[in-house]
Design a protein around this motif. Sequence first.
Motif, PDB file in Angstrom:
ATOM      1  N   GLY A   1     -18.609  21.824  -3.147  1.00  0.00           N
ATOM      2  CA  GLY A   1     -18.884  20.439  -3.514  1.00  0.00           C
ATOM      3  C   GLY A   1     -17.729  19.514  -3.224  1.00  0.00           C
ATOM      4  O   GLY A   1     -17.910  18.388  -2.746  1.00  0.00           O
ATOM      5  N   THR A   2     -16.494  19.986  -3.489  1.00  0.00           N
ATOM      6  CA  THR A   2     -15.310  19.164  -3.253  1.00  0.00           C
ATOM      7  C   THR A   2     -15.113  18.885  -1.757  1.00  0.00           C
ATOM      8  O   THR A   2     -14.781  17.766  -1.360  1.00  0.00           O
ATOM      9  CB  THR A   2     -14.065  19.866  -3.826  1.00  0.00           C
ATOM     10  N   LEU A   3     -15.329  19.909  -0.930  1.00  0.00           N
ATOM     11  CA  LEU A   3     -15.171  19.726   0.508  1.00  0.00           C
ATOM     12  C   LEU A   3     -16.240  18.788   1.067  1.00  0.00           C
ATOM     13  O   LEU A   3     -15.976  18.009   1.987  1.00  0.00           O
ATOM     14  CB  LEU A   3     -15.225  21.082   1.218  1.00  0.00           C
ATOM     15  N   MET A   4     -17.446  18.848   0.507  1.00  0.00           N
ATOM     16  CA  MET A   4     -18.485  17.906   0.935  1.00  0.00           C
ATOM     17  C   MET A   4     -18.111  16.478   0.550  1.00  0.00           C
ATOM     18  O   MET A   4     -18.311  15.537   1.320  1.00  0.00           O
ATOM     19  CB  MET A   4     -19.833  18.296   0.329  1.00  0.00           C
TER      20      MET A   4
ATOM     21  N   ALA B   1     -12.213  15.803  -8.446  1.00  0.00           N
ATOM     22  CA  ALA B   1     -11.309  16.884  -8.052  1.00  0.00           C
ATOM     23  C   ALA B   1     -10.745  16.669  -6.661  1.00  0.00           C
ATOM     24  O   ALA B   1      -9.936  17.466  -6.192  1.00  0.00           O
ATOM     25  CB  ALA B   1     -12.057  18.220  -8.090  1.00  0.00           C
ATOM     26  N   ASN B   2     -11.148  15.585  -5.994  1.00  0.00           N
ATOM     27  CA  ASN B   2     -10.711  15.340  -4.628  1.00  0.00           C
ATOM     28  C   ASN B   2      -9.510  14.395  -4.627  1.00  0.00           C
ATOM     29  O   ASN B   2      -9.652  13.197  -4.905  1.00  0.00           O
ATOM     30  CB  ASN B   2     -11.871  14.727  -3.826  1.00  0.00           C
ATOM     31  N   PRO B   3      -8.303  14.883  -4.318  1.00  0.00           N
ATOM     32  CA  PRO B   3      -7.103  14.043  -4.350  1.00  0.00           C
ATOM     33  C   PRO B   3      -7.212  12.836  -3.434  1.00  0.00           C
ATOM     34  O   PRO B   3      -6.670  11.774  -3.721  1.00  0.00           O
ATOM     35  CB  PRO B   3      -5.982  14.999  -3.893  1.00  0.00           C
ATOM     36  N   ALA B   4      -7.884  12.981  -2.280  1.00  0.00           N
ATOM     37  CA  ALA B   4      -7.990  11.868  -1.333  1.00  0.00           C
ATOM     38  C   ALA B   4      -8.725  10.699  -1.962  1.00  0.00           C
ATOM     39  O   ALA B   4      -8.396   9.534  -1.713  1.00  0.00           O
ATOM     40  CB  ALA B   4      -8.704  12.329  -0.067  1.00  0.00           C
ATOM     41  N   MET B   5      -9.725  10.976  -2.796  1.00  0.00           N
ATOM     42  CA  MET B   5     -10.496   9.903  -3.413  1.00  0.00           C
ATOM     43  C   MET B   5      -9.759   9.287  -4.597  1.00  0.00           C
ATOM     44  O   MET B   5     -10.035   8.159  -4.981  1.00  0.00           O
ATOM     45  CB  MET B   5     -11.865  10.409  -3.850  1.00  0.00           C
ATOM     46  N   MET B   6      -8.813  10.033  -5.174  1.00  0.00           N
ATOM     47  CA  MET B   6      -8.019   9.466  -6.261  1.00  0.00           C
ATOM     48  C   MET B   6      -7.166   8.304  -5.769  1.00  0.00           C
ATOM     49  O   MET B   6      -6.886   7.363  -6.501  1.00  0.00           O
ATOM     50  CB  MET B   6      -7.123  10.547  -6.880  1.00  0.00           C
ATOM     51  N   SER B   7      -6.750   8.366  -4.509  1.00  0.00           N
ATOM     52  CA  SER B   7      -5.916   7.312  -3.948  1.00  0.00           C
ATOM     53  C   SER B   7      -6.688   6.011  -3.785  1.00  0.00           C
ATOM     54  O   SER B   7      -6.101   4.954  -3.591  1.00  0.00           O
ATOM     55  CB  SER B   7      -5.347   7.754  -2.594  1.00  0.00           C
ATOM     56  N   CYS B   8      -8.026   6.087  -3.856  1.00  0.00           N
ATOM     57  CA  CYS B   8      -8.852   4.887  -3.711  1.00  0.00           C
ATOM     58  C   CYS B   8      -9.006   4.134  -5.028  1.00  0.00           C
ATOM     59  O   CYS B   8      -9.543   3.029  -5.045  1.00  0.00           O
ATOM     60  CB  CYS B   8     -10.244   5.248  -3.188  1.00  0.00           C
TER      61      CYS B   8
END
Length: 362
Positions: free
Chosen positions: A309-312, A340-347
């Motif tokens: 799910g996280t990779l999707m 759980a997705n660090p990349a989306m936390m930056s948003c």
Amino acid sequence: KGASEYSESLLDEYWMSVTQNKIPYSQKYLSSLQKSIYIIRKYVAGDGVVCSSMTRGSRYKPSPYFQEMIDGSIELFLLKGSTRIWYSNVTRKFCCLLEEKGIFNFSNLKLFDISQIMTIFGKSNPNSMELVVSSISKFFSYLNRKDVCTLQIEPTLYAPCKKKKLIPAYSAGEMQKILQACDRSTQIGKRDYAILLLAASCGLRRSDISGLTLSDIDWERYVIRFLQKKTGKALSLPMPAETGNAIAEYILEGRQEGTENERVFLTSRAPVRPLGPTAFNDLLSRICEKACIPKLPGRNFHSLRRSAGTLMAASEVPVTTISQVLGHSDCSSANRYISANPAMMSCSLDFAGIPITSEVYK
């Protein structure tokens, strides 16, 4: 009634007639009657005359009236698998606690009684109060719908919010190491590789992988169709080519020959039988140790599903699609994979430019 022999249904019928009487009986009488019925049932079952207190043990058994309400709510909400078990345990315990307070129908129920029972739950289930509150709330929504109880219990259902440590999923690099650690020259290695790839690429639960049958796989369309063990709902998923090839390799070269068992994944040693879901955590732990993947508290086979799910989510797959692939009943269940997705936390946005009018933000 004119009955000359013992009848279990007659006992239940009498109990319901007493507890549903428009003129309520005293709590002392109802408690005595309940114990009398308990003694009669024990005697008929061959246990002799039991004069000790009514011990419930780990299984709560409410009166037939309360049990009828519980069964009706389970049927209405279509609860399945572990969700049904948890809901049933909570509601049965709740109803038994009502009976211990001398309450045998919902017309005599008061908010104070519910508050006291929730306090008991808070002491016995401190780490799962969110699930307890959810179950009780669902149960009372059913009672309200059936006009059995008109109480609005939301003010009494408070579950203190606890800080939860986010258990990280396996990263793409870790997943590659895990898959490479499978010795595909052996029968066990072929099986383990197919299982892990199925969990990581399709996000299947271990119970669904364990229950997967040969007829669930459509090789012409490369699709997997099965009924989910947890929800009881049908799910159809496209099977990635790499995953399909791994399963085919196991079936043709690694699976025990001559067995009539329809399950895809079997044990490697006699007696040959389906690989149970409880073996999957041991399987993953063994391979992770071989791949030198650190063991983190709370991270287990289900983390492979979270990884999928996280990779999707990291690949910007829509939340609705993620929920459909993972077989969620509610799209909000996919939110954990986004968090759980660090990349989306930056948003996420900060509080710059937003005035604080009260209290203090730390």
